[in-house]
Enzyme design. Structure first.
Site, PDB file in Angstrom:
ATOM      1  N   ASP A   6      -7.068   4.349  -4.548  1.00 29.66           N
ATOM      2  CA  ASP A   6      -7.729   4.246  -3.238  1.00 29.66           C
ATOM      3  C   ASP A   6      -8.346   5.635  -3.012  1.00 29.66           C
ATOM      4  O   ASP A   6      -8.565   6.372  -3.986  1.00 29.66           O
ATOM      5  CB  ASP A   6      -6.717   3.861  -2.136  1.00 29.66           C
ATOM      6  CG  ASP A   6      -7.390   3.415  -0.836  1.00 29.66           C
ATOM      7  OD1 ASP A   6      -7.758   2.232  -0.736  1.00 29.66           O
ATOM      8  OD2 ASP A   6      -7.572   4.246   0.082  1.00 29.66           O
TER       9      ASP A   6
ATOM     10  N   LYS B  75       0.856  -1.193   0.000  1.00 31.63           N
ATOM     11  CA  LYS B  75       0.000   0.000   0.000  1.00 31.63           C
ATOM     12  C   LYS B  75       0.886   1.234   0.000  1.00 31.63           C
ATOM     13  O   LYS B  75       2.046   1.172   0.417  1.00 31.63           O
ATOM     14  CB  LYS B  75      -0.877   0.015   1.259  1.00 31.63           C
ATOM     15  CG  LYS B  75      -2.078   0.911   1.165  1.00 31.63           C
ATOM     16  CD  LYS B  75      -3.225   0.230   0.455  1.00 31.63           C
ATOM     17  CE  LYS B  75      -4.383   1.133   0.156  1.00 31.63           C
ATOM     18  NZ  LYS B  75      -5.554   0.362  -0.300  1.00 31.63           N
TER      19      LYS B  75
END
Ligand code: NDP
Ligand code: 2IT
Length: 460
Positions: free
Chosen positions: A180, A140
């Site tokens: 995201d 991430k």
């Protein structure tokens, strides 16, 4: 106590001591990473029974290896705003675990992004990706950059600077970022353009969520939201029930929320409320999704504008009040820790039957406990929102074989993957004598795939 019980309780004690020790080390090493600690706490509690059953995971010290990212990169992102002023943000990429494939996971651009946020997201991504059964590891990244109110040119300059550093650490067989919060098709386009320029070659598979005219997959934009609803459908089906006629509340009005609403409405449900970070709208006639899409996707304005177009609707400032609206199904699809103990109690009092997490970690640990104790069906993010990354993996497959599949092909595969994730959760929970506990099921099913691959590959 029989001899058998004595040895079982000894193993239980040994397992609990191991979990406590590893947890203590994590909290002492990085004391300020509260969200990361929260995600680990829920995870450890959920997988305890599989450690008791398989002591080999402790012998290989799998947990201590899992909670330490394989690599973290923190970097400066300097850029020049429209007034000519130089701005500086912080960039992150956490490459958490590559046991079952190259690091894979989104980029978040939001002022709240810090190491704790990126690590909790990256940690959960490992097991989410494993649940999809696709060959992708967990990672991430992101930045504390705030895209709100920035011009297209500013967004482009920021993305170019961010990628100038990030490009040194990623690649189609190494680490594949995607979107995201705050990172959608526009940002992915600018990031891809800069990566291509720096590399001097066209590596389509380095990012997913790309535009359809340069290597994106049909159905990726919709995948997370549609996947949420496919998962909820599986839950309902197991009781012989359907979505038609159910009242749904969805928080957020971004990528995940909009496409969860779209699929829910298509299947006959009534979505009565949605929100943004300022407040929520309630429309007892059912939310008009075309209006929401125009306001949020096209005009990039605030959700309160909705009431100008629909007099039946009301707007309330502040987002947490959305959980006071009675509903059958609640879908938190905005951000972490949106539902705490109090909101969980309000939802229960108002008759909620299912809570399915579209966002990552939107419920606190205490909220989950209360919901489960009250027999509310609680479906965790790791399983429910895995449709997005699953279709990202399908995008990678199409890129590497220079092919593109139809929307129908992609959607059929997505439906199959969501069904299989649901089955894996149910089976793992049953196998560990916790029937119906989807939190335990999801964590154990994801964990076992990763842990077994780590053991097979040795200490690396
Ligand atoms: P978007 O940026 O498209 O939308 C986010 C939405 O949540 C917006 O409505 C935003 O409001 C709201 N929001 C963001 N931060 C806050 C906050 N601190 N408080 C209240 N509301 C907030 O993001 P996505 O839809 O892509 O992501 C939503 C969630 O889903 C995140 O948790 C993400 O990690 C998760 N997720 C996303 C996937 C994807 O494929 N995109 C896949 C799996 C999970 P505003 O417009 O005011 O900013
Ligand atoms: O949280 C997530 O799963 C995502 N933001 C999507 C990640 C991806 O690589 O598609």
């Amino acid at each position: 106590m029989s001899l058998y019980n004595q040895s079982v309780s000894k193993i239980e004690h040994h397992t609990q001591t191991y979990l406590d020790d590893v947890y203590k080390k994590v909290t002492e090493r990085d004391p300020h990473e509260e969200e990361f600690h929260q995600s680990i706490h829920v995870f450890f509690n959920s997988i305890k029974s599989t450690l008791i059953k398989n002591p080999t995971y402790i012998e290989h010290n799998i947990l201590e290896r899992l909670v330490e990212p394989e690599r973290t990169v923190v970097f400066q992102v300097p850029w020049v705003d429209d007034s000519g002023k130089t701005q500086v943000n912080r960039g992150f990429r956490v490459q958490f675990n590559s046991a079952i494939g190259p690091y894979k996971g989104g980029l978040r651009f939001h002022p709240t992004v810090n190491m704790s946020i990126v690590k909790f997201l990256g940690f959960q991504q490992i097991f989410k990706n494993a649940l999809t059964n696709q060959p992708i590891g967990g990672g991430k990244g992101g930045s504390d950059f705030d895209p709100k109110g920035k011009s297209d040119q500013e967004i482009m300059r920021f993305c170019q600077s961010f990628m100038t550093e990030l490009s040194k650490h990623i690649g189609p067989y190494k680490d594949i970022p995607a979107g995201d919060i705050g990172v959608g098709a526009r940002e992915i386009g600018y990031l891809f353009g800069q990566y291509k320029r720096l590399r001097g070659q066209y590596e389509a598979g380095v990012l997913t969520g790309k535009g359809l005219h340069y290597g994106g997959s049909l159905g990726r934009k919709e995948a997370t939201g549609y996947g949420v609803i496919y998962f909820v459908q599986e839950i309902l089906k197991s009781f012989g029930l359907y979505l038609g006629g159910r009242n749904i509340v969805v928080s957020g009005s971004g990528n995940v929320s909009i496409y969860a609403m779209e699929k829910a409405i298509e299947l006959g449900a009534k979505v009565v409320a949605c929100s943004d970070s300022n407040g929520y709208i309630y429309d007892p006639n059912g939310i008009n999704l075309e209006t929401v899409k125009r306001i949020k996707e096209v005009e990039k304005k605030r959700i309160f504008e909705y009431i100008d177009h629909h007099p039946s609707a009301t707007y309330v400032e502040g987002c947490s009040g959305i959980w006071t609206i009675p509903c059958d199904i609640a879908l938190p699809c905005a951000t972490q820790n949106e539902i705490d103990e109090t909101m969980a109690q309000t939802l229960i009092k108002n008759g909620v039957k299912i809570i399915a997490e579209g966002a990552n970690m939107p419920s606190t640990e205490e909220a989950i406990r209360i919901l489960q104790e009250n027999d509310i069906i609680f479906a965790p993010a790791m399983a429910v929102n895995a449709g997005g990354v699953a279709v990202s993996s399908l995008e990678m497959s199409q890129n590497s074989s220079f092919s593109s599949w139809t929307l129908d092909q992609v959607d059929t595969k997505l439906q199959r993957i969501m069904k299989s994730i649901y089955r894996s959760c149910i089976e793992a929970a049953e196998e560990h004598n916790q029937s119906g506990n989807l939190v335990v099921g999801a964590n154990i099913a994801g964990f076992k795939r990763v842990a077994d691959a780590m053991i097979d590959q040795g200490v690396v």
